[in-house]
Scaffold this motif. Structure first.
Motif, PDB file in Angstrom:
ATOM      1  N   TYR A 280       0.884  -1.166   0.000  1.00 57.07           N
ATOM      2  CA  TYR A 280       0.000   0.000   0.000  1.00 57.07           C
ATOM      3  C   TYR A 280       0.916   1.209   0.000  1.00 57.07           C
ATOM      4  O   TYR A 280       1.849   1.296   0.800  1.00 57.07           O
ATOM      5  N   ASP A 281       0.660   2.152  -0.891  1.00 57.19           N
ATOM      6  CA  ASP A 281       1.642   3.216  -1.080  1.00 57.19           C
ATOM      7  C   ASP A 281       1.004   4.594  -0.965  1.00 57.19           C
ATOM      8  O   ASP A 281      -0.215   4.730  -0.849  1.00 57.19           O
ATOM      9  N   ALA A 282       1.860   5.619  -1.019  1.00 60.16           N
ATOM     10  CA  ALA A 282       1.445   6.984  -0.711  1.00 60.16           C
ATOM     11  C   ALA A 282       0.359   7.509  -1.646  1.00 60.16           C
ATOM     12  O   ALA A 282      -0.512   8.266  -1.217  1.00 60.16           O
ATOM     13  N   GLU A 283       0.399   7.142  -2.917  1.00 58.75           N
ATOM     14  CA  GLU A 283      -0.581   7.686  -3.865  1.00 58.75           C
ATOM     15  C   GLU A 283      -2.014   7.320  -3.482  1.00 58.75           C
ATOM     16  O   GLU A 283      -2.932   8.102  -3.672  1.00 58.75           O
ATOM     17  N   ASP A 284      -2.201   6.115  -2.949  1.00 59.11           N
ATOM     18  CA  ASP A 284      -3.521   5.681  -2.505  1.00 59.11           C
ATOM     19  C   ASP A 284      -3.336   4.527  -1.521  1.00 59.11           C
ATOM     20  O   ASP A 284      -3.172   3.379  -1.929  1.00 59.11           O
ATOM     21  N   PRO A 285      -3.339   4.818  -0.226  1.00 65.42           N
ATOM     22  CA  PRO A 285      -3.085   3.769   0.765  1.00 65.42           C
ATOM     23  C   PRO A 285      -4.202   2.750   0.883  1.00 65.42           C
ATOM     24  O   PRO A 285      -4.112   1.851   1.720  1.00 65.42           O
ATOM     25  N   THR A 286      -5.262   2.864   0.090  1.00 60.19           N
ATOM     26  CA  THR A 286      -6.334   1.873   0.129  1.00 60.19           C
ATOM     27  C   THR A 286      -6.161   0.792  -0.918  1.00 60.19           C
ATOM     28  O   THR A 286      -6.937  -0.159  -0.957  1.00 60.19           O
ATOM     29  N   VAL A 287      -5.166   0.928  -1.796  1.00 60.24           N
ATOM     30  CA  VAL A 287      -5.006   0.004  -2.923  1.00 60.24           C
ATOM     31  C   VAL A 287      -3.712  -0.786  -2.787  1.00 60.24           C
ATOM     32  O   VAL A 287      -2.631  -0.212  -2.624  1.00 60.24           O
ATOM     33  N   LEU A 288      -3.815  -2.083  -2.870  1.00 57.86           N
ATOM     34  CA  LEU A 288      -2.635  -2.931  -2.878  1.00 57.86           C
ATOM     35  C   LEU A 288      -2.020  -2.879  -4.268  1.00 57.86           C
ATOM     36  O   LEU A 288      -2.644  -3.288  -5.251  1.00 57.86           O
ATOM     37  N   ALA A 289      -0.813  -2.348  -4.344  1.00 55.24           N
ATOM     38  CA  ALA A 289      -0.225  -2.004  -5.641  1.00 55.24           C
ATOM     39  C   ALA A 289       1.137  -2.665  -5.818  1.00 55.24           C
ATOM     40  O   ALA A 289       1.726  -3.172  -4.858  1.00 55.24           O
ATOM     41  N   PRO A 290       1.661  -2.670  -7.048  1.00 54.62           N
ATOM     42  CA  PRO A 290       2.998  -3.204  -7.267  1.00 54.62           C
ATOM     43  C   PRO A 290       4.040  -2.438  -6.474  1.00 54.62           C
ATOM     44  O   PRO A 290       3.992  -1.209  -6.384  1.00 54.62           O
TER      45      PRO A 290
END
Length: 558
Positions: free
Chosen positions: A66-76
Motif C-alpha cells: 500500500y503506497d502513498a498515492e492511494d493507501p487503500t489500494v494494494l499495488a505493485p
C-alpha cells in the motif's frame, strides 16, 4: 528552545541546504517533532512498534505494498506484476527492472528469498505474520524460490491468494539487501544487530542517522523507482512533551507536530498552522464476558447498542479523536462496512429488555484503562446505561492490568480497542467473528475467546469461507455480510474508529497518514515557499472516504 533549534540546524549540516535567511527550517528539509521513544527495534524482521513501523515503510519496499498515492489500494512494489495460482497455492512475482538498494546493489530475486527466510529463521516478534503462510524454519527455502528475475512463493492453508498478498504487504515482508546485511553478520545473527542501527533497503528514503529516543534522519533516494521524494530529507526529533511540540511548531522551529493533545488542537485557532485529521485502523468497543450469567441473554447485547451515546461523545470529549463506526473492519480499506444503524435510544433499550423479561437493575463491573479518553468514555457509558437499569461499577487500571484480566477472561464488561496486525479483513474477522473452541485451556488472542463467546457455527463457517474466497470482489462482499452479522448478534458492541490529528505548518503539503503506522508516508511532501499565513488553519480532511475501494487484481501490472 534555543538549544533545540541549534540541534535541529546542526542535524541538517550533512545534507545540502538552500535556506533563505527568513526561514526557520530549511525549504528542502521537513522537520518533525514526535515522540519516538516507543522504538525497540528498526530491523524489519524485529520492528513491531508504531514509530518503527513508520521508519520501515519509508526506508524499505515490499513485493506488493500500500503506497502513498492511494493507501487503500494494494499495488505493485518491487514486483512489477504477479500471477496467482489458487489451486497450486502459488504466486509468481516478476521483479521490476532497475530497482536498486541504497547501497547501489540491484534488487535480486535472491534478496527476496533471503529476506523472507531471514524473518522466519530469526523468529522475532513479527515473524508470526509470515508464518501464517505455512512457512517454518525448516521449509521456508522450499516455499520461496528465485528463478531469474522471478520469485515463486508457495503457501499452505485454507485461504485465498488475496490473503497471502496482504500478508506479503506487511512490515516483516520488507526486502533487505542480502549482500550488505551479511557483511555485518555477527555470531549468526543474520545482521540483526547491525540492522537495528542502520538500514539496507530500497525505499524512497535512506536512513542516514538513528539515535534512539533522540533522532531519525532520512536522506532522499534520488534513484527511487517511483521518483525521488519531493524533499531532500526528513528530520524527526524526539520531543516527548506535547506542550513543547506545540511551542516548536508555533515558533517555526519544526514543520510538523505529531503528538498534540485534543485540547491543544482545539486551541490552534488563529495560529499559522493547519490540522489534518486521519481515520485510524483501531476500533473501540464495549464487550460482555459470557461467563457472567446476567450478560448472556442476547436482549442485553441488543439493548446495549442503543445505550451508547455515540454522538454525545464524538461531539464533545472525543471530538477529533474518534468517529462513529460500528463494524469490526475499519473504514478506508476494501471490505469495510461503514453503515451506523445504532443511535442512543434508551427508551428503545428499556423496551428490548422488558420484552425479553430481563429484570433490572443489573450491576456489572467495567474494566477500563486509567487514562483519557478511556475514563471519560467509561463515565459516559455509566451514565447512559443507567437509563435502562444497567449499572456499571468502573474499575480503572493500567493498560497491562486491564489487558491481563481480559486475557484471563476474569472481567465482566470491558472497554478496549483493537487494531489489525496486517491490512486484511481476516485479521479482524478472526478476532471478532471466530471461536471454534471456547474452552478455558484453548487460549486465543481474539475478542471472542476473551469474552468467552462461543461463536455460532454458522458464523465460524462464514469466517472460514471469506478467508478462502479467491475472487477479491466477492471476498469483500462476504466480509461486509460477516460484519453485519457481528454488528447485530454479538456481545461485542463496536462504537468508534480512532482518528489521528497532525498539526503542521501551512506550507506543508502532500503528507499521507494512513490507517496504521505502516502507512505514514513522507515521499510526496512539499514545503511551498509562500509567506506564512496568519489565518486560522484548522481543518479536517478525512482520508479513505471515497467510494470504490478496491484491491488490485490478482494479476497486477504497474
Amino acid at each position: 528552545m534555543k538549544l533545540l533549534r541549534t540541534a535541529l540546524l546542526a542535524a541538517t549540516l550533512a545534507l545540502p541546504i538552500a535556506q533563505p535567511a527568513s526561514a526557520a527550517t530549511p525549504d528542502n528539509i521537513l522537520v518533525v517533532a514526535q515522540n519516538i521513544d516507543d522504538i525497540v527495534a528498526i530491523d524489519p524482521a524485529q520492528a513491531y512498534e508504531f514509530s518503527s513501523g513508520e521508519l520501515v515503510t519509508n526506508v524499505y519496499d515490499r513485493l506488493v505494498q500500500y503506497d502513498a498515492e492511494d493507501p487503500t489500494v494494494l499495488a505493485p512494489g518491487l514486483a512489477a506484476e504477479w500471477q496467482a495460482d489458487a489451486d497450486a497455492k502459488t504466486i509468481t512475482f516478476t521483479l521490476r527492472d532497475g530497482a536498486k538498494f541504497h547501497s547501489g546493489n540491484p534488487v535480486r530475486a535472491e534478496d527476496v528469498v533471503f529476506s523472507f527466510a531471514r524473518v522466519i529463521k530469526l523468529n522475532l516478534t513479527p515473524a508470526f505474520i509470515l508464518a501464517q503462510l505455512g512457512w517454518t524454519a525448516e521449509n521456508v527455502e522450499d516455499m520461496v524460490a528465485a528463478d531469474g528475475n522471478k520469485v515463486i512463493v508457495k503457501y499452505e492453508g485454507d485461504f485465498s491468494p488475496a490473503f497471502a498478498l496482504n500478508v506479503l504487504a506487511a512490515r516483516p515482508a520488507s526486502i533487505v539487501d542480502e549482500k550488505t546485511v551479511m557483511e555485518h553478520e555477527e555470531d549468526g545473527d543474520m545482521g540483526n544487530k547491525w540492522l537495528n542501527a542502520n538500514s539496507a533497503g530500497s525505499g524512497p528514503f535512506e536512513l542516514q542517522t538513528y539515535r534512539p529516543s533522540e533522532l531519525v534522519r532520512y536522506k532522499s533516494n534520488a534513484d527511487y523507482f517511483k521518483g525521488a521524494p519531493k524533499v531532500e530529507g526528513v528530520i524527526i526529533r524526539h520531543v516527548a512533551e506535547a506542550a513543547t511540540q506545540q511551542l516548536l511548531l508555533q515558533s517555526g522551529d519544526v514543520d510538523m507536530a505529531r503528538n498534540l493533545t485534543p485540547d491543544q488542537i482545539a486551541g490552534m485557532e488563529g495560529d499559522t498552522v493547519k490540522v489534518e485529521t486521519y481515520p485510524q485502523a483501531a476500533v473501540h468497543f464495549l464487550s460482555f464476558n459470557q461467563k457472567k450469567d446476567v450478560l448472556q441473554p442476547e436482549a442485553v447485547w441488543d439493548a446495549a447498542r442503543y445505550l451508547v451515546n455515540y454522538k454525545g461523545m464524538t461531539d464533545s470529549f472525543l471530538k477529533g479523536q474518534m468517529e462513529i463506526h460500528q463494524a469490526f473492519w475499519p473504514k478506508g480499506f476494501p471490505g469495510s462496512y461503514d453503515e451506523t444503524p445504532y443511535t442512543y435510544a434508551p427508551e428503545k433499550a428499556k423496551q428490548i429488555l422488558a420484552d425479553a423479561g430481563i429484570e433490572t437493575p443489573i450491576t456489572v463491573t467495567l474494566d477500563v484503562i486509567n487514562s483519557t479518553p478511556f475514563t471519560d468514555m467509561a463515565q459516559s457509558l455509566q451514565a447512559s446505561f443507567a437509563e435502562a437499569g444497567i449499572n456499571f461499577d468502573i474499575i480503572p487500571g493500567t493498560g497491562s492490568q486491564v489487558i491481563t484480566k481480559y486475557r484471563e477472561r476474569s472481567h465482566e464488561a470491558m472497554l478496549l480497542y483493537w487494531g489489525p496486525d496486517f491490512m486484511d479483513p481476516h485479521s479482524n474477522a478472526k478476532a471478532f467473528a471466530y471461536n471454534s473452541d471456547n474452552s478455558d485451556d484453548n487460549y486465543q488472542a481474539t475478542t471472542t475467546w476473551r469474552n468467552a463467546w462461543a461463536v455460532p457455527a454458522e458464523m465460524n463457517d462464514m469466517t472460514k469461507a471469506a478467508l478462502a474466497e479467491s475472487d477479491p470482489e466477492k471476498r469483500n462482499e462476504m466480509y461486509v455480510e460477516l460484519q453485519k452479522e457481528v454488528q447485530a448478534k454479538s456481545p461485542i458492541v463496536i462504537m468508534f474508529q480512532a482518528a489521528y490529528q497532525v498539526a503542521m505548518d501551512q506550507k506543508v503539503e502532500g503528507y499521507v497518514n494512513g490507517a496504521t503506522s505502516d502507512f505514514v508516508y513522507y515521499r510526496l511532501v512539499t514545503k511551498n515557499r509562500r509567506e506564512r499565513s496568519s489565518r486560522p488553519g484548522l481543518r479536517g480532511g478525512f482520508l479513505f472516504l471515497a467510494a470504490g475501494h478496491r484491491l488490485t487484481n490478482l494479476s497486477g501490472v504497474s
